[in-house]
Write an enzyme that holds these catalytic residues in place. Sequence first.
Site, PDB file in Angstrom:
ATOM      1  CG  HIS A 184      35.854  37.123  27.509  1.00  0.00           C
ATOM      2  ND1 HIS A 184      35.449  35.828  27.278  1.00  0.00           N
ATOM      3  CD2 HIS A 184      37.214  37.087  27.561  1.00  0.00           C
ATOM      4  CE1 HIS A 184      36.509  35.046  27.199  1.00  0.00           C
ATOM      5  NE2 HIS A 184      37.588  35.790  27.353  1.00  0.00           N
TER       6      HIS A 184
ATOM      7  CD  GLU B 122      40.617  36.595  29.474  1.00  0.00           C
ATOM      8  OE1 GLU B 122      40.244  35.680  30.223  1.00  0.00           O
ATOM      9  OE2 GLU B 122      40.539  36.536  28.236  1.00  0.00           O
TER      10      GLU B 122
ATOM     11  CG  HIS C  96      40.799  37.463  23.525  1.00  0.00           C
ATOM     12  ND1 HIS C  96      39.637  38.097  23.859  1.00  0.00           N
ATOM     13  CD2 HIS C  96      40.816  36.311  24.254  1.00  0.00           C
ATOM     14  CE1 HIS C  96      38.970  37.385  24.753  1.00  0.00           C
ATOM     15  NE2 HIS C  96      39.668  36.277  25.005  1.00  0.00           N
TER      16      HIS C  96
ATOM     17  NE  ARG D 208      34.071  27.844  21.912  1.00  0.00           N
ATOM     18  CZ  ARG D 208      33.130  27.093  22.459  1.00  0.00           C
ATOM     19  NH1 ARG D 208      31.953  26.992  21.875  1.00  0.00           N
ATOM     20  NH2 ARG D 208      33.363  26.424  23.573  1.00  0.00           N
TER      21      ARG D 208
END
Length: 324
Positions: free
Chosen positions: A97, A114, A171, A190
Amino acid sequence: MYPLKFQPIYIKKVWGGRNLTSFKDNLPEGNIGESWEISYNGDLISKVANGSYKGMGLDELIMLLGKDLIGNKISQENFPLLIKFLDAQSKLSIQVHPDDEYAYKNGYDSGKTEIWVVLEAKENANMILGVSGNEPENFYNAIKNGNLEQYLKPIQVKKGDVYFIPSGLIHSMEGVLVAEIQQNSDTTYRVYDYNRGRELHIKNAIDVIDFSLSTKKVTGLCVNKEEYERIYYCYNQYFALEKYKIKESYTEISDTDRFYTYICIDGKGEILYRKGIEKINKGDTIFIPATLGEYTLQGPFELLKTYVPDIEKLEKEILSHVKC
């Protein structure tokens, strides 16, 4: 004002499954990968599920109630949090991200940092958290040549584990059901998707990957009392995360500067407030308005609490529990 519940927004994913049935009794058919619990993101806006505001969208509610709902220090134009359950029964894509700066330059409202709390885990459950090596060119070549695995760092995980995922960290995960608290962004780049035919974003990913980043399990600071246990897991400019294990009851007062949210991850109980009682079951997510006032959490149950913190105030609170 009263504690608010919202209707979950279910999203099918190729990597999803049916494990959310242990938290939800109205799961639609198919491989459900995500349940958006509290969302004000694009067209995916949560609707109230209880009380006099039932059926009203979170956007409408903020327009109606403003700072009485979300607090004096929270923007009414840019809702700060997105709260989800994720059921990754097969491999999540290898992804990353962006941070705020990169997101702003590319037309997004925010980056995405996050934190994951593992609620259920298969015997072989694992996460990828970071990469080996720090050469972007070698990593890019590995993507093109189909031998990316040599650069990834899989780790075994289990129920109860907590991992912080900052923007820029490569991740993925597999075999887990997690609670995810994050900035209000759904921007994902991605890198690799196991040939499932979905779009990749390799150039963007290479731009934002921080090859120096790694992470480890968050243990937090535990405060034990006779009636409850409280763990301070994480705090930053975007969110704070705590866990409450309510043995009997615990009374708090809402904060006029911010709203709180609670996710019930085990057991059941009630929230008692001035004008009534709201029942809480495993899988429920509860929104505490900024002006609710005093309320009592009556268990036994386990709750994740998240909010946008006043960092200076929170640090003083944490330090008050540390005895020399």
